[in-house]
Design an enzyme around this catalytic site. Sequence first.
Site, short mmCIF file in Angstrom:
data_model
loop_
_atom_site.label_atom_id
_atom_site.label_comp_id
_atom_site.label_asym_id
_atom_site.label_seq_id
_atom_site.Cartn_x
_atom_site.Cartn_y
_atom_site.Cartn_z
N LYS A 54 -13.81 -13.06 -0.80
CA LYS A 54 -12.49 -14.12 -0.84
C LYS A 54 -11.52 -13.88 -1.65
O LYS A 54 -10.99 -13.94 -0.94
CB LYS A 54 -13.28 -15.62 -1.33
N GLN A 98 -16.10 -22.54 -6.00
CA GLN A 98 -16.88 -22.74 -5.53
C GLN A 98 -17.88 -23.72 -6.18
O GLN A 98 -19.22 -23.83 -6.54
CB GLN A 98 -17.01 -21.62 -5.66
N ASP A 121 -9.65 -25.29 -0.15
CA ASP A 121 -11.18 -25.69 0.52
C ASP A 121 -10.69 -27.55 1.79
O ASP A 121 -12.04 -27.52 2.65
CB ASP A 121 -12.17 -26.11 0.10
N1 GUN Z 1 -19.99 -22.12 -0.53
C1 GUN Z 1 -20.32 -22.56 0.32
N2 GUN Z 1 -19.59 -22.75 1.20
C2 GUN Z 1 -18.15 -23.14 0.65
C3 GUN Z 1 -17.07 -23.84 0.87
O1 GUN Z 1 -16.74 -23.51 2.17
N3 GUN Z 1 -16.23 -24.02 -0.11
C4 GUN Z 1 -16.75 -23.80 -1.94
N4 GUN Z 1 -16.06 -24.46 -2.04
N5 GUN Z 1 -17.93 -23.76 -1.96
C5 GUN Z 1 -19.53 -23.44 -0.19
#
Ligand code: GUN
Length: 298
Positions: A54, A98, A121
């Site tokens: 990311k 995350q 998100d």
């Molecule tokens: N962990 C796995 N997929 C995601 C996601 O799309 N967003 C976040 N914040 N954590 C994750």
Amino acid sequence: MSAEIIDGKAVAAEIDVRAGEAGAELARKLGRAPCLAVVLIGEDPASQVYVRNKVRRTEAAGLTSIEIRKPADVSEAETIEIVRTLNANPEVDGILVQLPLPDHIDANAVIETIDPDKDVDGLTEASAGRLVLGKRGLRPCTPTGCVDLAKRALGDLSGKSVVVIGRSILVGKPAALLFLEQNATVTIAHSRTADLPGLARTADILVPAVGRPEMVRGDWVKPGACVLDVGINRIDAPERGEGKTRLVGDAAFDEIVGHAGWITPVPGGIGPMTIAMLLRNTVLAAALRNGLEIPTGS
Ligand code: GUN
């Protein structure tokens, strides 16, 4: 007829570039590039890989990132304080915490602390409410990526029949609402659905999102349908040598590719689209928070 294999990686790369261009346009007005803050608690190896990707793609697109890492024993109060500080920082446009968080931290309490205008998100109650009500807001990234690929493949989705398999908060439920927003006719299937194969066969667009390796078989898919495979499952692959593994989706790719119209591979399909939509949301958040026009093409 053989399916067109949708190259999610190539589409995502194109979207990254466009998000970067839109970010540069905003930067000329704001005096700074849109900024994404990523919070990683603990040492979960998969989360470390996701966060690295990311941050790498954010910076490669010319956007700014802030990475905050804390050990697994950090308290819930301290985690919430980190989010509050990011909320208060006017130079932070997007905040991503995350998941999963360590067990002693209430993920919901942390997510709900995020300012909804920075919720790239799309996980807060406010973002979910905006989606349900059809109001402007930040939408969850993976389902937005599904809709984007479906529109590229089929064009107008109006009147198309969509079957989403799975009702998770992160994917299934928002995917259903996003396809509905496109005037598709949507069914959400789940573990209690009767005759799932028969229902799946009615779909113009089939979206398996359950996390069960190769559950969707070839005879579940209508000829010419579009299969958007959200699953990412690691399975043993003894044919590659002892102890080897490989990634597969929720759909049995080899059984489907011969008669579907389109299919996303795993890896390289929906996965890369998630980060592309995160970059797009970061630019969108920067524009909305500062009362600026959303740059065209982003
Ligand atoms: N962990 C796995 N997929 C995601 C996601 O799309 N967003 C976040 N914040 N954590 C994750």
